[in-house]
Scaffold this active site. Structure first.
Site, PDB file in Angstrom:
ATOM      1  CB  ALA A  72      -0.953  -0.144   1.148  1.00  0.00           C
ATOM      2  CG  ASN A  90       0.981  -7.141   6.427  1.00  0.00           C
ATOM      3  OD1 ASN A  90       1.669  -8.142   6.995  1.00  0.00           O
ATOM      4  ND2 ASN A  90      -0.459  -7.204   6.438  1.00  0.00           N
ATOM      5  CG  HIS A 148      -0.265   4.126   3.903  1.00  0.00           C
ATOM      6  ND1 HIS A 148      -0.732   3.124   4.792  1.00  0.00           N
ATOM      7  CD2 HIS A 148      -1.310   3.935   2.959  1.00  0.00           C
ATOM      8  CE1 HIS A 148      -1.527   2.506   4.502  1.00  0.00           C
ATOM      9  NE2 HIS A 148      -1.954   2.669   3.236  1.00  0.00           N
TER      10      HIS A 148
HETATM   11  N1  LIG Z   1       1.500  -5.102   2.318  1.00  0.00           N
HETATM   12  C1  LIG Z   1       0.329  -4.384   2.322  1.00  0.00           C
HETATM   13  O1  LIG Z   1       0.560  -3.172   1.822  1.00  0.00           O
HETATM   14  C2  LIG Z   1      -0.845  -5.041   2.788  1.00  0.00           C
HETATM   15  C3  LIG Z   1      -0.789  -6.463   2.882  1.00  0.00           C
HETATM   16  N2  LIG Z   1      -2.317  -7.162   3.138  1.00  0.00           N
HETATM   17  C4  LIG Z   1      -2.060  -8.499   3.551  1.00  0.00           C
HETATM   18  O2  LIG Z   1      -2.755  -9.193   2.537  1.00  0.00           O
HETATM   19  C5  LIG Z   1      -3.713  -9.860   2.969  1.00  0.00           C
HETATM   20  C6  LIG Z   1      -4.804 -10.141   2.146  1.00  0.00           C
HETATM   21  O3  LIG Z   1      -5.580  -8.989   1.907  1.00  0.00           O
HETATM   22  P1  LIG Z   1      -6.979  -8.972   1.423  1.00  0.00           P
HETATM   23  O4  LIG Z   1      -7.322  -9.744   0.170  1.00  0.00           O
HETATM   24  O5  LIG Z   1      -7.509  -7.691   1.440  1.00  0.00           O
HETATM   25  O6  LIG Z   1      -7.806  -9.859   2.419  1.00  0.00           O
HETATM   26  P2  LIG Z   1      -9.251 -10.716   2.595  1.00  0.00           P
HETATM   27  O7  LIG Z   1      -9.308 -10.948   3.789  1.00  0.00           O
HETATM   28  O8  LIG Z   1      -9.861 -10.104   1.588  1.00  0.00           O
HETATM   29  O9  LIG Z   1      -8.678 -12.097   1.818  1.00  0.00           O
HETATM   30  C7  LIG Z   1      -7.764 -12.992   2.288  1.00  0.00           C
HETATM   31  C8  LIG Z   1      -8.023 -14.343   1.836  1.00  0.00           C
HETATM   32  O10 LIG Z   1      -7.090 -15.402   2.025  1.00  0.00           O
HETATM   33  C9  LIG Z   1      -7.620 -16.633   2.326  1.00  0.00           C
HETATM   34  N3  LIG Z   1      -6.889 -17.328   3.203  1.00  0.00           N
HETATM   35  C10 LIG Z   1      -6.957 -17.137   4.350  1.00  0.00           C
HETATM   36  N4  LIG Z   1      -6.083 -18.213   4.969  1.00  0.00           N
HETATM   37  C11 LIG Z   1      -5.599 -18.802   4.095  1.00  0.00           C
HETATM   38  C12 LIG Z   1      -4.733 -20.239   3.914  1.00  0.00           C
HETATM   39  N5  LIG Z   1      -4.403 -20.533   4.933  1.00  0.00           N
HETATM   40  N6  LIG Z   1      -4.477 -20.760   2.829  1.00  0.00           N
HETATM   41  C13 LIG Z   1      -5.043 -20.016   1.871  1.00  0.00           C
HETATM   42  N7  LIG Z   1      -5.853 -18.964   1.611  1.00  0.00           N
HETATM   43  C14 LIG Z   1      -5.908 -18.562   2.926  1.00  0.00           C
HETATM   44  C15 LIG Z   1      -9.096 -16.204   2.833  1.00  0.00           C
HETATM   45  O11 LIG Z   1     -10.079 -17.430   2.693  1.00  0.00           O
HETATM   46  C16 LIG Z   1      -9.154 -15.037   1.951  1.00  0.00           C
HETATM   47  O12 LIG Z   1     -10.055 -15.353   0.721  1.00  0.00           O
HETATM   48  C17 LIG Z   1      -4.100  -9.603   4.526  1.00  0.00           C
HETATM   49  O13 LIG Z   1      -4.441 -10.359   5.255  1.00  0.00           O
HETATM   50  C18 LIG Z   1      -2.661  -8.792   4.780  1.00  0.00           C
HETATM   51  O14 LIG Z   1      -1.926  -9.685   5.411  1.00  0.00           O
HETATM   52  C19 LIG Z   1      -3.234  -6.252   3.184  1.00  0.00           C
HETATM   53  C20 LIG Z   1      -3.183  -4.844   2.927  1.00  0.00           C
HETATM   54  C21 LIG Z   1      -2.188  -4.439   2.566  1.00  0.00           C
HETATM   55  O1  LIG Z   2      -3.724  -1.581   2.818  1.00  0.00           O
HETATM   56  C1  LIG Z   2      -3.246  -0.779   3.585  1.00  0.00           C
HETATM   57  O2  LIG Z   2      -3.721   0.118   3.765  1.00  0.00           O
HETATM   58  C2  LIG Z   2      -2.077  -1.452   4.505  1.00  0.00           C
HETATM   59  C3  LIG Z   2      -2.431  -2.571   5.072  1.00  0.00           C
HETATM   60  O3  LIG Z   2      -3.747  -3.095   5.399  1.00  0.00           O
HETATM   61  C4  LIG Z   2      -1.417  -3.422   5.846  1.00  0.00           C
HETATM   62  O4  LIG Z   2      -0.291  -2.860   5.543  1.00  0.00           O
HETATM   63  O5  LIG Z   2      -1.615  -4.724   5.858  1.00  0.00           O
END
Ligand SMILES: NC(=O)C1=CN([C@@H]2O[C@H](COP(=O)(O)OP(=O)(O)OC[C@H]3O[C@@H](n4cnc5c(N)ncnc54)[C@H](O)[C@@H]3O)[C@@H](O)[C@H]2O)C=CC1
Ligand SMILES: O=C([O-])CC(=O)C(=O)O
Length: 263
Positions: free
Chosen positions: A120, A186, A216
């Protein structure tokens, strides 16, 4: 045609799938046991749904984790052991030192890369370059509407009903932030790994009922000078916690699979 495997098929992965370039095919989804049957019905023959790396029949060119820190811990090592390069958005899992070392060693042994995605935020390249000459301090502030914090540890720190103005509810290190708020912070870990490390990066998390975007803000100072960067990111419609730029950073990695010029 190059192929990609998604680990997780939630809000972020769906957005990336929708926007995949024509020369990259989503061949496999490594899904949770709970969602596998539903996804098999939804995808039909076009995408193979598996629930463990051992079920993989055709090796994809790259795998991208978009499923959360626990899912990365469950599947990351096995993906690398199959010599599949791995993109990671749940970078906060690297706060677990033992896991981080194991993942690093597996990638080195197998001769594949782990791509820690900027997610992000932007400016990771500059912070990382600056760190080579020396950084004095790095501060990250994450501001979201309360809906972007709901369901996390913030529920114990914020009284949502009486929240009328911008409120700092957490101050600490990137290590603390990324492990206490695994679905929301994250980026704190990513900024830390690029810069002064998980224990030296200062983090403030803020809930602001007036916000419609995720803000951010990063400040870094060092030998190079000073960087100050602010991103006003639109959250994904399906998940107010996740900024859309995080999905686009995973999409960027998909594009890079076929790109000679690496920006
Ligand atoms: N680095 C960054 O900027 C960001 C990182 N993230 C990370 O990305 C992840 C995903 O974000 P979203 O798609 O918005 O969340 P979300 O909750 O919409 O989707 C997560 C998906 O992962 C699946 N899942 C959960 N455990 C699992 C497993 N053990 N094996 C396979 N699939 C599994 C769930 O069923 C769900 O479909 C967040 O949990 C967070 O850790 C999220 C936002 C920003
Ligand atoms: O998407 C964002 O704004 C940041 C976030 O959730 C993460 O870092 O896990």
């Amino acid at each position: 045609m190059k192929t990609v495997m998604f680990i997780g098929y939630g809000s972020m992965a769906r957005k990336v799938h929708e926007m995949l370039p024509k020369d990259i095919k989503l061949s496999t989804i490594l899904a949770s046991a709970r969602s596998a049957e539903r996804l098999k019905r939804e995808m039909g023959e076009s995408v193979t749904i598996i629930t463990a790396v051992e079920e993989l029949i055709k090796t994809p060119d790259i795998a991208i984790e978009m499923a959360g820190q626990e899912a990365l811990k469950e599947h990351g090592l096995k993906v690398l052991q199959k010599k599949i390069p791995l993109g990671v958005v749940s970078v906060g899992a690297f706060t677990d030192e033992k896991f981080a070392v194991a993942l690093h060693d597996a990638a080195k042994t197998q001769g594949v890369n782990i791509h820690l995605l900027a997610g992000a935020v932007a400016g990771i390249d500059g912070i990382n370059a600056a760190s080579l000459a020396g950084l004095d301090k790095v501060i990250y502030q994450g501001r979201k509407n309360p809906s972007g914090w709901r369901g996390s540890y913030a529920d114990e720190l914020i009284d949502y009903d009486s929240l009328e103005q911008s409120t700092i509810f957490f101050t600490g290190t990137a290590r603390e932030a990324a492990s206490l708020f695994p679905d929301n912070s994250n980026v704190a870990a990513t900024i830390a790994l690029a810069g002064v490390g998980l224990d030296e990066t200062q983090v403030e998390l803020i809930a602001d009922p007036a916000l419609t975007h995720n803000i951010h803000h990063i400040v870094a100072e060092g030998v190079f000078g000073k960087l100050e960067l602010s991103i006003t990111g639109l959250p994904l419609a399906e998940n107010p916690r996740t900024s859309s730029l995080a999905a686009f950073s995973a999409l960027r990695l998909c594009h890079q699979v076929n790109q000679v010029l690496q920006l």
